[in-house]
Design an enzyme around this catalytic site. Sequence first.
Site, PDB file in Angstrom:
ATOM      1  CB  CYS A  27       7.407  -0.232  -0.960  1.00  0.00           C
ATOM      2  SG  CYS A  27       6.209  -1.385  -1.686  1.00  0.00           S
ATOM      3  CD  GLN A  67       3.455   7.314   3.370  1.00  0.00           C
ATOM      4  OE1 GLN A  67       4.515   6.940   3.859  1.00  0.00           O
ATOM      5  NE2 GLN A  67       3.376   8.419   2.652  1.00  0.00           N
ATOM      6  CB  SER A  68       4.517  -0.096   1.569  1.00  0.00           C
ATOM      7  OG  SER A  68       5.360  -1.194   1.786  1.00  0.00           O
ATOM      8  CG  ASN A  69       6.698   0.717   7.264  1.00  0.00           C
ATOM      9  OD1 ASN A  69       6.822   1.930   7.192  1.00  0.00           O
ATOM     10  ND2 ASN A  69       5.799   0.138   8.032  1.00  0.00           N
ATOM     11  CB  SER A 103      -0.936  -0.020   1.200  1.00  0.00           C
ATOM     12  OG  SER A 103      -0.170  -0.036   2.366  1.00  0.00           O
TER      13      SER A 103
END
Length: 359
Positions: A88, A84-86, A82
């Site tokens: 990614c 605000q992915s950590n 999603s």
Amino acid sequence: MGYSVNDIREKIQNYPRVKLIHSPTSLYKLENLTEALGGPEIYIKRDDITELAFGGNKSRKLEFILKDVQNKKADSVVTWASLQSNWCLQTAAAARKIGLIPVLVLFETYDLPEFYDGNILLDFLVDAEIKTREAEKGEVVKEEKVQEVMEEVINEIKEWSHLPYVIPVGGSKPGWSMEKPYGAIGYVNAFLELADQVEEQDGGMDYIIHASGSGGTQAGLVVGAKALRKKTKIVGISVSDEKESFSKEILDIGRETVKSLGLDIPLERDDITVMDDYIGEGYGMVTKEVAEIISYVAQKEGFYLDPVYTGKAMIALVDLIKKGYFRKDDRVVFIHTGGTPALFPHKHQLTEYLIKSLA
Ligand SMILES: *Cc1c(COP(=O)(O)O)cnc(C)c1O
């Protein structure tokens, strides 16, 4: 049959890794919180300070995954999650560090007022290829949708990437280019690290509590505890999924991990403890309770939880203490799994709730 720490380390060494993090991450007692809540003894393991990007549990996973990416001679690393992915961000930073191009597919599972904020700002600064796609709000993106979008993206980047390596979100459940549950193996290793640290501080761990999202962290910890025959109970706090299906998912990843490491241990549904009472309004949705716990812990202990994962896990810990789930002399280790860059894009909700509760 039980294994020693060294037995398991040897098995893990069959999977080489690239060095991305500083370990062991620190473990210490939260004196003020323990006192304020009147026991159990609460310890924290700071997996939010791993030294890759802004830190977090994904760093441990990526050490193993990126070695496989290198071995397969890929030139780009593709993953999704999603907005605000950590996961990614960590993947993008790790890919760049070893000279590969990161491609991120970000699903819009919630609305944010500013685009370049928090993790997306950091993705941008590390020059990741960012592709955003529409998605249902507050929901986990359906597998068919992911499949369709990823195929489209892979076709697109094949114009310039001779070999993209696609890592499934979370990096633990084998799929796409990844054949082994590397992420979970990273957390078996983390359990060994923690067991060593606890040993030094003379005493066992009765519980480990942490936020559970894709299940790899929990699967790895459970396998570690089971293989060492520790009494430690691993309590995963779900941030999105309902517990029955999610427990099964974790069990699958756990069994895959047992197999990949060549361990001879049974793993059953009863070995997996997941609680789904703390999801609140949905994945990534910030509530008043989340805002309050982040502020409370910052005031007591001088560090920050994140609004999507660790905030919810801490709400669970405090609630379970109040409900008498632990004994006063239990030792509970809370794993801080990272995610703090997501504080910033949620600043409006966080401040609004806190200003209201102060008024
Ligand atoms: C991804 C993530 C988790 C969940 O880890 P899983 O291995 O996916 O279950 C927990 N906390 C933070 C901050 C994360 O980014």
